[in-house]
Design an enzyme around this catalytic site. Structure first.
Site, PDB file in Angstrom:
ATOM      1  N   GLY A  48      36.280  58.482  18.531  1.00  0.00           N
ATOM      2  CA  GLY A  48      35.617  59.336  19.501  1.00  0.00           C
ATOM      3  C   GLY A  48      34.115  59.208  19.369  1.00  0.00           C
ATOM      4  N   GLN A  53      25.516  61.621  20.139  1.00  0.00           N
ATOM      5  CA  GLN A  53      25.532  60.620  19.078  1.00  0.00           C
ATOM      6  C   GLN A  53      24.832  59.318  19.480  1.00  0.00           C
ATOM      7  OE1 GLN A  53      29.959  61.186  18.308  1.00  0.00           O
ATOM      8  NE2 GLN A  53      29.174  60.979  16.224  1.00  0.00           N
ATOM      9  N   CYS A  94      33.153  61.683  10.719  1.00  0.00           N
ATOM     10  CA  CYS A  94      32.334  61.627  11.925  1.00  0.00           C
ATOM     11  C   CYS A  94      31.379  60.445  11.804  1.00  0.00           C
ATOM     12  CB  CYS A  94      31.539  62.925  12.068  1.00  0.00           C
ATOM     13  SG  CYS A  94      30.451  62.950  13.499  1.00  0.00           S
ATOM     14  N   LEU A  95      31.179  59.730  12.903  1.00  0.00           N
ATOM     15  CA  LEU A  95      30.277  58.575  12.883  1.00  0.00           C
ATOM     16  C   LEU A  95      28.834  58.988  12.585  1.00  0.00           C
ATOM     17  CD1 LEU A  95      31.661  56.631  15.991  1.00  0.00           C
ATOM     18  CD2 LEU A  95      32.177  56.234  13.565  1.00  0.00           C
ATOM     19  N   HIS A 136      36.780  68.143  18.059  1.00  0.00           N
ATOM     20  CA  HIS A 136      35.624  67.522  17.400  1.00  0.00           C
ATOM     21  C   HIS A 136      34.590  67.086  18.442  1.00  0.00           C
ATOM     22  CE1 HIS A 136      34.041  64.845  14.010  1.00  0.00           C
ATOM     23  NE2 HIS A 136      33.382  64.403  15.071  1.00  0.00           N
ATOM     24  N   GLU A 137      35.056  66.453  19.520  1.00  0.00           N
ATOM     25  CA  GLU A 137      34.124  65.918  20.525  1.00  0.00           C
ATOM     26  C   GLU A 137      33.499  67.030  21.370  1.00  0.00           C
ATOM     27  OE1 GLU A 137      33.040  63.055  20.068  1.00  0.00           O
ATOM     28  OE2 GLU A 137      34.621  62.507  18.645  1.00  0.00           O
ATOM     29  N   HIS A 140      30.695  68.553  19.362  1.00  0.00           N
ATOM     30  CA  HIS A 140      29.438  67.780  19.425  1.00  0.00           C
ATOM     31  C   HIS A 140      28.586  68.236  20.604  1.00  0.00           C
ATOM     32  CE1 HIS A 140      29.343  64.764  16.309  1.00  0.00           C
ATOM     33  NE2 HIS A 140      30.565  64.336  16.564  1.00  0.00           N
TER      34      HIS A 140
END
Ligand code: NI
Length: 170
Positions: A48, A53, A94-95, A136-137, A140
């Site tokens: 994701g 990000q 998480c990235l 999660h997304e 963000h």
């Protein structure tokens, strides 16, 4: 298509509440933007990626959890959580926090509404990893990272790890 730089924990863009997308205003730019986002996410084997990000505070996220090993790309524009139920504590990463993983409690089943890449509204239910990815997304887009869900003491420990790892982030 070169992958974009992924913003990291500590950068203000990740803490802001993102603005709703005006679909008509973004329509022409969207295909190129999504292409960049997919390339960026797949290049680091993410499941994701949210617009903050890549440095954009707009309510746009992409998800591909590859159910059964097959790609199933989802675009979420202005996503909303319609309902959630159950609880599941699973490891999450998480990235924007490379190398950091923690077990986080999330709803086990959620239903969302969003616009797709063509601007069409859709609703979708998700369980397990997909439910986790939706939460999660969407987090963000509200300026939240998964570590914000940790109890205070665990978060302190993770913050220590982050301090050590930060020098290795680019
Ligand atoms: Ni993330």
């Amino acid at each position: 298509m070169p992958a974009l730089r992924i913003t990291k924990q500590g950068e203000p863009v990740l803490k802001k509440v993102s603005q709703p997308v005006d679909y008509e205003a973004i329509r022409e730019k969207l295909p190129a933007l999504l292409k960049d986002m997919w390339a960026t996410m797949y290049a680091v084997r993410g499941v994701g990626l949210a617009a903050p990000q890549i440095g954009l505070n707009i309510r746009l996220s992409i998800i591909d959890i590859k159910p059964g090993g097959k790609s199933r790309p989802l675009v979420l524009i202005n996503p909303k959580m319609l309902s959630s139920e159950g609880e599941l504590r699973e490891e999450e990463g998480c990235l924007s926090l490379p190398g950091i993983y923690a077990r986080i409690i999330r709803a086990s089943r959620v239903r969302i509404r969003a616009l797709d890449a063509e601007g069409k509204p859709y609703e979708m239910s998700g369980e397990g990893l997909l439910a986790r990815a939706f939460q999660h997304e969407i987090d963000h887009l509200d300026g939240k990272l998964f570590i914000d869900h940790l109890p205070f003491e665990e978060r302190l420990k993770v913050m220590g790890l982050i301090r050590d790892l930060k020098k290795t982030w680019n």
